[in-house]
Design a protein around this motif. Structure first.
Motif, mmCIF file in Angstrom:
data_model
loop_
_atom_site.group_PDB
_atom_site.id
_atom_site.type_symbol
_atom_site.label_atom_id
_atom_site.label_comp_id
_atom_site.label_asym_id
_atom_site.label_seq_id
_atom_site.Cartn_x
_atom_site.Cartn_y
_atom_site.Cartn_z
ATOM 1 N N PHE A 149 0.865 -0.941 0.467
ATOM 2 C CA PHE A 149 -0.025 0.052 0.245
ATOM 3 C C PHE A 149 0.598 1.164 0.154
ATOM 4 O O PHE A 149 2.341 1.496 0.618
ATOM 5 N N THR A 150 0.417 2.097 -0.750
ATOM 6 C CA THR A 150 0.918 3.774 -0.646
ATOM 7 C C THR A 150 0.617 4.571 -0.728
ATOM 8 O O THR A 150 -0.902 4.897 -1.374
ATOM 9 N N ILE A 151 0.431 5.126 0.578
ATOM 10 C CA ILE A 151 -0.164 6.850 0.604
ATOM 11 C C ILE A 151 0.503 7.922 0.350
ATOM 12 O O ILE A 151 1.771 8.083 0.247
ATOM 13 N N LEU A 183 -5.360 5.910 -1.379
ATOM 14 C CA LEU A 183 -4.934 5.058 -0.606
ATOM 15 C C LEU A 183 -4.337 4.170 -2.167
ATOM 16 O O LEU A 183 -5.624 3.561 -2.855
ATOM 17 N N GLN A 184 -3.539 4.241 -2.135
ATOM 18 C CA GLN A 184 -2.778 2.602 -3.105
ATOM 19 C C GLN A 184 -2.565 1.755 -2.808
ATOM 20 O O GLN A 184 -1.758 1.100 -2.581
ATOM 21 N N MET A 185 -3.500 0.654 -3.197
ATOM 22 C CA MET A 185 -3.226 -0.941 -3.020
ATOM 23 C C MET A 185 -3.378 -1.867 -3.893
ATOM 24 O O MET A 185 -3.875 -1.598 -4.445
ATOM 25 N N ASN A 186 -2.274 -2.538 -4.691
ATOM 26 C CA ASN A 186 -1.887 -3.455 -4.725
ATOM 27 C C ASN A 186 -0.918 -5.230 -4.132
ATOM 28 O O ASN A 186 -1.407 -4.615 -3.009
ATOM 29 N N SER A 187 -1.244 -6.117 -4.975
ATOM 30 C CA SER A 187 -1.647 -7.525 -4.016
ATOM 31 C C SER A 187 -2.093 -7.262 -2.991
ATOM 32 O O SER A 187 -2.072 -8.241 -2.204
#
Length: 122
Positions: free
Chosen positions: A70-72, A83-87
């Motif tokens: 995740f990346t804020i 909030l970028q949510m991957n995998s």
């Protein structure tokens, strides 16, 4: 003050979603902004936060459970936090909440959004 989350939905495991938190009544660059989640039957969990720009240029912090996935981020021009949510994993299924804290650094949160549902299917 109003925080409005959007971008939730249903996604398969391994997929991605980007949540948005549009703020009104406050300037996101001057607040600590955080994301939390609450899964069914569980307590609210801290996910990530970004401090105000005045605090170490806006430092970030992540829970171990989402670190690396995740990346804020913050768009000051749009007064919006993302909030970028991957995998994504099934255990990421929860209602996700955006929060704002008037203390520039880490601390309590004063304002909360209504939440957006994220469901990850296996």
């Amino acid at each position: 003050v109003q925080l409005v989350e959007s971008g939730g939905g249903l996604v398969q495991a391994g997929g991605s979603l980007r949540l948005s938190c549009a703020a009104s009544g406050l300037t996101v660059s001057r607040y600590s902004m955080g994301w939390f989640r609450r899964a069914p039957g569980k307590a609210r969990e801290f996910i990530t936060a970004i401090t105000a720009l005045s605090w170490r240029g806006g430092s970030t912090d992540y829970a171990d459970s989402v670190k690396g996935r995740f990346t804020i981020s913050r768009d000051n021009a749009k007064n919006t936090v993302y909030l970028q949510m991957n995998s994504l994993k099934p255990e990421d299924t929860a209602v996700y909440y955006c929060a704002a804290g008037s203390i520039p650094g880490p601390g309590e949160y004063d304002y909360w959004g209504q939440g957006t549902q994220v469901t990850v299917s296996s």
